[in-house]
Design an enzyme around this catalytic site. Structure first.
Site, short mmCIF file in Angstrom:
data_model
loop_
_atom_site.label_atom_id
_atom_site.label_comp_id
_atom_site.label_asym_id
_atom_site.label_seq_id
_atom_site.Cartn_x
_atom_site.Cartn_y
_atom_site.Cartn_z
N ARG A 159 0.83 -1.21 0.00
CA ARG A 159 0.00 0.00 0.00
C ARG A 159 0.86 1.26 0.00
NH1 ARG A 159 -2.31 -3.61 -1.12
NH2 ARG A 159 -4.24 -4.53 -0.34
N SER A 197 -11.11 0.99 3.27
CA SER A 197 -10.28 0.55 4.40
C SER A 197 -9.48 1.73 4.94
CB SER A 197 -9.34 -0.57 3.95
OG SER A 197 -10.06 -1.71 3.55
N GLU A 204 -4.46 4.11 5.83
CA GLU A 204 -4.25 3.92 4.40
C GLU A 204 -4.49 5.18 3.58
OE1 GLU A 204 -5.99 1.01 0.89
OE2 GLU A 204 -5.74 0.22 2.92
#
Length: 363
Positions: free
Chosen positions: A182, A257, A355
């Site tokens: 990520r 998320s 994130e």
């Protein structure tokens, strides 16, 4: 030789002042842009950046707004929303080129799931498990977007960028993007340096690879599922978790998320297992570390789906999503997310990292 960037300044009429940004973000919170414009072509983008440079203003590039947490104070410079479009299959470089390998150039402003749908329709494998992810194609390298065992780092051949520090266009190969879980150089060390203009993906013809996720496998036929069947299973699964953006979904005001799954060393994992009531869902990483399910940690820390504090709470379908309800501000969202982080740290000694990209906020 690198292409020099034109410096012609766009007319002021193309730049609006005090434009609300919350309606352009899936979280639907945050303040106004001091200045705002849209860029439907690379030329318009370069001209807008030239205008900001001449005015000594900071710049925020906005795509689909699905992974951005913006300060309630807004953005003090120029916000440029990308509206570039275009998907082009690249002809083979030579007659001897691998016929199964197909390169596709995608403009940064292209809606990501539209590209995934087209790839599936054309029989091109490599991104079918990334169906239903909101946002634009140009944002996928920033986050190294991934789901169900696939990441864009696995299929990105190169990224065409504007190097704002040197005012030139560059093509960066996959290795030069410094992809990690990520993450990429575009998100961290070079966050202010590069603007993604387009991405070249390396997809392939042939039978798709079976997803690693048991959750998906139980929704697929036992023998040789098609690309479309995999895409349908992914979309169904994401909808069940409120992870496909839908205005009618009461959980739709989120960034998806909010926290990444922590990746732990052997010592860190051992310490977690000593404090955990049962072994958490774990996924071995190639470097010997172990990825642990953040959603499990959140739930075991006492925060269940639908947990709410005022106008902010966890999704009723997935504990990884922080949802802004009516009346919520970005400050409310960040305060609640910190409570989630702190609860997991207190219970397990594991720090969750966000994130989304934060603008004007010190996490």
């Amino acid at each position: 030789m690198p292409t020099r960037v034109p410096t012609r300044v766009p007319p002021l009429a193309a730049v609006k002042e005090h434009v609300p940004l919350a309606p352009m973000l899936t979280l639907e919170t945050g303040g106004d842009a001091r200045f705002f414009t849209e860029a439907a072509s690379e030329t318009e983008l370069l001209e807008a950046l030239g205008w900001a440079r001449a005015a000594a203003l900071p710049v925020l590039i906005l795509g689909g707004g699905s992974n951005l947490v913006l300060s309630d104070a807004g953005f003090p410079g120029l916000v440029v929303r990308l509206a570039t479009r275009g998907i082009e299959v690249v002809p083979p470089a030579a007659p001897s080129a691998d016929a199964a390998e197909v390169f596709v150039d995608v403009a940064a402003g292209e809606v990501w799931d539209n590209f995934v749908a087209l790839a599936v329709e054309l029989g091109l494998c490599g991104i079918e498990c990334l169906s239903g992810i909101p946002g634009c194609a140009g944002a996928t390298p920033l986050q190294n977007v991934g789901a169900y065992g696939q990441e864009v780092a696995q299929v990105i051949s190169s990224v065409c960028v504007l190097d704002r520090s040197e005012q030139r266009l560059l093509t960066l190969g996959c290795a030069e993007c410094h992809f990690a879980y990520r993450s990429s150089r575009f998100k961290h060390e070079d966050r202010e340096r590069f603007v993604v203009l387009s991405v070249r993906f390396r997809l392939r013809r042939g039978a798709p690879t079976l997803p690693r996720s048991p959750e998906l496998l139980k929704r697929l036929p036992d023998d040789a599922p098609s690309l479309q069947q995999i895409r349908d299973a992914v979309l169904f699964t994401r909808r069940q978790k409120s992870m496909v953006w839908d205005k009618a979904d009461p959980n739709h005001r989120s960034c998806g998320s909010f926290f990444m799954n922590p990746i732990l060393t052997a010592l860190e994992l051992a310490a977690l297992l000593e404090r955990a009531p049962a072994p958490p869902p774990c996924y071995p990483e190639p470097d010997g570390r172990t990825k642990v399910a953040a959603a499990w940690l959140i739930e075991q820390a006492g925060l269940q789906r639908g947990t709410r504090d005022g106008n902010v709470g966890l999704s009723t379908e997935h504990t990884l999503a922080v949802v802004a309800h009516a009346g919520a501000t970005t400050e409310d969202v960040v305060r609640f997310a910190r409570k989630v982080r702190d609860a997991v740290l207190l219970r397990f000694g594991v720090t969750l990292h966000p994130e989304p990209v934060f603008v004007g906020i010190d996490w």
